[in-house]
Design a protein around this motif. Structure first.
Motif, short mmCIF file in Angstrom:
data_model
loop_
_atom_site.label_atom_id
_atom_site.label_comp_id
_atom_site.label_asym_id
_atom_site.label_seq_id
_atom_site.Cartn_x
_atom_site.Cartn_y
_atom_site.Cartn_z
N VAL A 1 0.76 -0.90 0.19
CA VAL A 1 -0.20 -0.08 -0.15
C VAL A 1 0.57 1.40 0.68
CG1 VAL A 1 -1.67 1.49 1.57
CG2 VAL A 1 -2.07 -1.46 1.26
N LEU A 2 0.64 2.64 -1.43
CA LEU A 2 1.48 3.44 -1.29
C LEU A 2 1.13 4.67 -0.67
CD1 LEU A 2 2.68 3.17 -4.94
CD2 LEU A 2 3.87 1.94 -2.92
N ASP A 3 0.22 4.45 -0.37
CA ASP A 3 -0.23 6.08 0.13
C ASP A 3 -0.78 5.88 2.52
OD1 ASP A 3 0.55 7.18 -2.27
OD2 ASP A 3 -1.72 6.94 -2.96
N PRO A 4 -0.28 6.67 2.69
CA PRO A 4 -1.28 6.94 3.73
C PRO A 4 -2.19 7.02 3.85
CG PRO A 4 0.43 8.63 3.31
CD PRO A 4 1.00 7.50 2.73
N LEU A 5 -2.29 7.66 3.17
CA LEU A 5 -4.20 8.97 2.76
C LEU A 5 -4.60 8.75 1.34
CD1 LEU A 5 -2.83 12.06 4.29
CD2 LEU A 5 -4.48 10.07 5.65
N PRO A 6 -5.62 8.43 0.82
CA PRO A 6 -6.56 8.40 -0.08
C PRO A 6 -6.27 9.82 -1.04
CG PRO A 6 -7.80 7.26 1.40
CD PRO A 6 -7.47 8.57 2.62
N VAL A 7 -5.54 8.97 -2.70
CA VAL A 7 -4.90 10.58 -3.07
C VAL A 7 -6.77 11.20 -4.63
CG1 VAL A 7 -3.24 10.02 -3.15
CG2 VAL A 7 -4.32 8.80 -5.12
N VAL A 8 -7.79 10.11 -4.22
CA VAL A 8 -8.80 10.11 -4.46
C VAL A 8 -10.01 10.12 -3.97
CG1 VAL A 8 -8.07 9.91 -7.14
CG2 VAL A 8 -8.96 8.24 -6.04
N THR A 9 -11.30 10.55 -3.85
CA THR A 9 -12.71 9.76 -3.17
C THR A 9 -13.66 9.59 -3.74
OG1 THR A 9 -13.32 12.20 -3.86
CG2 THR A 9 -12.20 12.74 -2.22
N LYS A 10 -14.28 8.79 -3.36
CA LYS A 10 -15.45 8.49 -4.11
C LYS A 10 -16.07 9.26 -5.58
CE LYS A 10 -16.02 5.57 0.11
NZ LYS A 10 -17.09 4.77 0.95
N ASP A 11 -16.35 10.32 -4.92
CA ASP A 11 -16.79 10.94 -5.98
C ASP A 11 -16.63 10.98 -7.09
OD1 ASP A 11 -18.69 12.24 -4.53
OD2 ASP A 11 -18.21 13.45 -3.52
N GLN A 12 -14.87 11.00 -7.09
CA GLN A 12 -14.08 11.51 -8.54
C GLN A 12 -14.41 9.49 -9.09
OE1 GLN A 12 -10.94 12.62 -5.79
NE2 GLN A 12 -10.32 13.74 -7.80
N ILE A 13 -14.25 8.47 -8.11
CA ILE A 13 -14.35 6.96 -8.68
C ILE A 13 -14.98 7.20 -9.68
CG2 ILE A 13 -14.14 4.96 -8.36
CD1 ILE A 13 -12.95 5.63 -5.85
N ILE B 1 -10.48 20.99 -12.37
CA ILE B 1 -11.64 20.63 -12.89
C ILE B 1 -12.47 19.04 -11.77
CG2 ILE B 1 -11.83 19.20 -14.57
CD1 ILE B 1 -14.41 21.12 -13.97
N PHE B 2 -11.31 18.36 -12.12
CA PHE B 2 -10.84 17.47 -10.93
C PHE B 2 -10.41 17.68 -9.58
CE2 PHE B 2 -9.52 15.03 -14.71
CZ PHE B 2 -10.78 14.82 -15.44
N ALA B 3 -10.19 18.72 -8.57
CA ALA B 3 -10.47 18.93 -7.42
C ALA B 3 -11.75 18.60 -6.69
CB ALA B 3 -9.00 19.97 -7.45
N PRO B 4 -11.43 17.72 -5.30
CA PRO B 4 -12.73 17.26 -4.75
C PRO B 4 -12.84 18.35 -3.67
CG PRO B 4 -10.52 16.34 -4.26
CD PRO B 4 -9.67 17.16 -5.08
N VAL B 5 -12.97 19.31 -4.33
CA VAL B 5 -13.61 21.05 -3.52
C VAL B 5 -14.53 20.93 -2.39
CG1 VAL B 5 -14.06 23.08 -3.62
CG2 VAL B 5 -12.47 21.90 -5.53
N ASP B 6 -14.78 20.70 -1.54
CA ASP B 6 -16.09 20.26 -0.28
C ASP B 6 -16.80 21.39 -0.52
OD1 ASP B 6 -16.65 19.28 2.24
OD2 ASP B 6 -16.36 20.63 2.98
N ALA B 7 -18.33 20.93 -0.95
CA ALA B 7 -18.95 21.54 -0.53
C ALA B 7 -19.04 22.76 -1.84
CB ALA B 7 -19.32 22.39 0.78
N LEU B 8 -18.39 21.84 -2.37
CA LEU B 8 -19.03 22.97 -3.85
C LEU B 8 -20.23 23.65 -3.93
CD1 LEU B 8 -17.02 23.33 -6.47
CD2 LEU B 8 -18.06 21.98 -7.50
N LYS B 9 -19.90 25.08 -4.12
CA LYS B 9 -21.35 25.80 -4.98
C LYS B 9 -21.25 26.44 -6.47
CE LYS B 9 -24.22 29.66 -3.57
NZ LYS B 9 -24.86 30.66 -2.23
N TYR B 10 -19.59 26.85 -6.61
CA TYR B 10 -19.72 27.47 -8.15
C TYR B 10 -18.54 26.66 -8.89
CZ TYR B 10 -22.78 31.41 -6.53
OH TYR B 10 -23.32 31.94 -5.90
N ILE B 11 -18.98 26.88 -9.47
CA ILE B 11 -17.56 26.45 -11.08
C ILE B 11 -17.22 27.17 -11.59
CG2 ILE B 11 -16.51 24.69 -12.84
CD1 ILE B 11 -18.28 22.56 -11.86
N ILE B 12 -16.45 27.97 -11.15
CA ILE B 12 -16.08 29.44 -12.55
C ILE B 12 -15.47 29.20 -14.05
CG2 ILE B 12 -15.51 31.84 -12.54
CD1 ILE B 12 -16.09 31.78 -10.04
N ILE B 13 -15.79 29.20 -14.52
CA ILE B 13 -14.42 29.11 -16.47
C ILE B 13 -14.31 30.39 -17.07
CG2 ILE B 13 -14.44 27.68 -18.48
CD1 ILE B 13 -16.65 26.01 -17.57
#
Length: 661
Positions: free
Chosen positions: A65-77, A239-251
């Motif tokens: 197991v390479l990482d002590p913490l997850p590097v992606v979330t379930k939402d990203q999967i 765009i893949f950043a797992p931002v908590d409680a995301l409200k706005y995506i500004i492009i």
């Protein structure tokens, strides 16, 4: 004791996860990386699921197991699964694009201790500027109409203050305990915007882009996945950043083609924004002075989902006066009138921007004896002459010394045309005391040189900034009163249905750099065909007229936004093999889609407009359809059966391609 298993995804075109046994002393988490054996090779995968049963009797053990913490979330999967379905690729191929590579010191197997620094609490954000009447009305309308998945298109002329609207919305999200994600086309060209954001939000912002040192980029990402930061600013992959409680995506600059990924899966960050917004109770704010035709039309055809807002006035300064001239046909790279205007600017202590979207010294080397141009031996394009004496391919980077002889017949060669190196040389000889700097990919590798040049320009340490299209956007210098565009119509000659839209956008964007301060701006556009309608509409800064004309043309020719475009491209070092396989694919496509023949059109097979790149012959097929979602399962099955037989080549599939070159 019962066995436990992990389902693991790889950065490979596999259609599903593979099962591996978890050793009793291991505790992998969903989203962490593991090291395993796959086909007798060491591979790194990501755990996407835990299970008590395996789908196969032959299951290997997880080695580490390479990482002590997850590097992606379930939402990203889950997003990776949707990405794989839409772009017909492996879910692991998409998942591995979602996070920056962790440094070796992060791994559990490392002897070094990886420290995660604390994030200082940022002060309460306070925007530096008050919104004007137009900005305030749009801001209030957006706040009032919050609904998951909605998009608000801010169509504001250059310099209209769209950034201030972004800042106020990001502040609101932060104060509500929610998050915001701001996408920009290129960080190096948005240094002023980043500075303004950091002045307001301080350490609350996580920057995510490839220009950062690898460890800093990963630490910033880690601060987001651990919910220590809820504001992210970055380029396409952010765009893949797992931002908590995301409200706005500004492009910002939503028209920019850099939001499209260049390698499989070739995702479009703007499309992914809609998926994410729908699933996360977030909204999209897209801003541009020249919105994509698809975005603008969506506001007309689906106003319940796509809201249109117009900003007609500049926050400061006024729109420049624009003049169109015939490009010089003599040896001078620029016209006498533009030279005179530059002299006036230098005398008045004002700054000038010159755009010539052509790298090198001269773009063509030809032989009078055999009437041929000197081409790249690996690509079907001409070599460009770069000083001091290099012939360079702008596609594969092949280079050779320019000895003045033709490789075909041995005759003498001549160089013709003008690139930015020649323009720089001409300006330096004409304006001896002027402080001139050239900005293009040759001078700005890595981004640092580009940022240094821009900082000097903003500090008025430069009189003339010249370069390729990278200087056309994101610059807000109040002392720029003159913009010159050379060979403005060269982009119209490309074999691509978006050529007119790109040219119009580029001219509008660069013209918008002039007149942002107290002095009136002037723009001079030089073109070989100054009467072209696109050149005149850009000069008049008339987006509405261009939009109507281009929409009529797209409708008549059945191109997006009136259809969905799919591209199948086969490349191989063997030309005959590539031709054979594209013919086979064409037959397979016709039989697979026979029941849909009335609802689609197949163009090709044919050589791609640039037939050979990197010693790979390129053959393609275009499919126009209005029912991609309906035919996608059949296409997936077809591609899965076709790809294994492609022994000496590679198949690229791309829905909604940004170009077809």
């Amino acid at each position: 004791m019962f066995d436990r298993f992990a389902r693991v995804l790889f950065r490979l075109p596999l259609d599903r996860a593979l099962d591996y046994r978890i050793a009793p002393d291991m505790e992998p988490e969903i989203g962490s990386r593991v090291q395993v054996k796959l086909n007798n090779r060491e591979e790194i995968g990501i755990v996407c699921e835990m299970t008590d049963t395996a789908e196969s009797d032959r299951v290997l053990d997880i080695e580490a197991v390479l990482d002590p913490l997850p590097v992606v979330t379930k939402d990203q999967i889950e997003l990776a699964d949707r990405l794989a379905d839409y772009y017909i690729c492996g879910p692991g191929e998409g998942l591995f694009k979602m996070f920056p590579s962790p440094p070796v010191s992060f791994q559990t197997t490392s002897s070094r201790n990886f420290k995660i620094p604390d994030i200082e609490a940022a002060p309460a954000p306070s925007p530096r500027h008050t919104l004007n009447q137009e900005q305030s009305a749009i801001y209030q309308e957006i706040k009032k109409n919050h609904k998951a998945g909605r998009m608000h298109l801010l169509h504001g002329i250059t310099g209209s203050g769209k950034t201030e609207v972004y800042i106020h919305l990001m502040r609101d999200a932060l104060l509500e305990g929610r998050g915001a994600l701001l996408l920009v086309p290129e960080i190096a060209l948005t240094v002023q915007m980043i500075q303004r954001l950091q002045e307001v939000f301080g350490s609350a912002i996580a920057l995510l882009h490839s220009g950062l040192p690898a460890k800093e980029r990963f630490l910033n990402y880690l601060s987001v996945i651990q919910k220590k930061r809820r504001l992210v600013v970055g380029t396409r992959s952010a765009i893949f950043a797992p931002v908590d409680a995301l409200k706005y995506i500004i492009i910002d600059e939503e028209h920019d083609s850099s939001y499209r990924e260049n390698s499989a899966p070739r995702y479009d960050a703007r499309l992914l924004a809609r998926w994410i917004a729908n699933s996360r109770d977030a909204m999209i704010i897209a801003g541009s002075a020249t919105p994509r035709l698809e975005s603008r039309r969506a506001c007309q055809t689906h106003p319940e989902l796509f809201h249109y807002h117009s900003i007609s006035g500049r926050a400061a300064g006024s729109l420049p006066q624009v003049q169109v001239l015939q490009a010089p046909t003599n040896q001078n790279p620029i016209s006498g009138q533009l030279i005179t205007e530059i002299e006036k600017n230098l005398k008045n202590g004002q700054q000038t921007i010159l755009l010539l979207n052509r790298r090198g010294y001269q773009p063509f080397i030809y032989c009078d004896n055999c009437a041929s141009t000197i081409k790249c031996p690996r690509c079907s394009v001409t070599l460009h002459f770069h000083k001091p004496d290099i012939l360079l391919c702008h596609y594969c980077a092949y280079n050779a010394r320019n000895d003045g002889t033709c490789p075909q017949c041995g005759g003498k060669t001549k160089a013709t045309g003008t690139g930015v190196q020649r323009l720089e040389e001409f300006l330096a000889s004409r304006f001896l005391d002027a402080r001139i700097e050239r900005v293009d990919t040759d001078t700005s590798k890595g981004g640092k040189n580009l940022q240094d040049s821009l900082h000097r320009f903003f500090r008025k340490e430069l009189d003339i900034l010249m370069g390729t299209q990278m200087i056309a956007k994101g610059l807000d210098a109040p002392d720029v009163t003159l913009v010159g565009v050379l060979q403005a119509d060269q982009g119209l000659m490309l074999s691509d249905y978006r050529a007119q839209e790109r040219t119009f956008s580029l001219l509008m964007q660069v013209a918008g750099r002039a007149g942002r301060g107290q002095f009136q701006g002037r723009v001079i556009i030089e073109a070989l065909n100054p009467e072209h309608s696109v050149i005149h509409m850009a000069a008049a800064q008339d987006y509405a007229r261009f939009y109507d004309a281009e929409l009529r043309l797209r409708s008549a020719t059945n191109y997006p936004p009136f259809c969905r475009l799919l591209r199948f491209l086969i490349r191989s070092p063997d030309q005959e093999y590539a031709e054979q396989k594209i013919d086979e694919l064409a037959e397979l496509l016709e039989s697979t889609l026979a029941s849909e023949s009335d609802a689609l059109e197949i163009l090709g097979p044919a050589p791609a407009p640039i037939e050979r790149i990197h010693d790979q012959y390129r053959m393609h097929i275009l499919v126009k359809t209005r029912s991609y979602e309906r035919i996608r399962p059949a296409l997936r099955a077809m591609l899965e059966s076709f790809r294994p037989g492609l022994r000496k080549g590679h198949l690229e599939f791309e829905p909604d391609p940004q170009d077809v070159v």
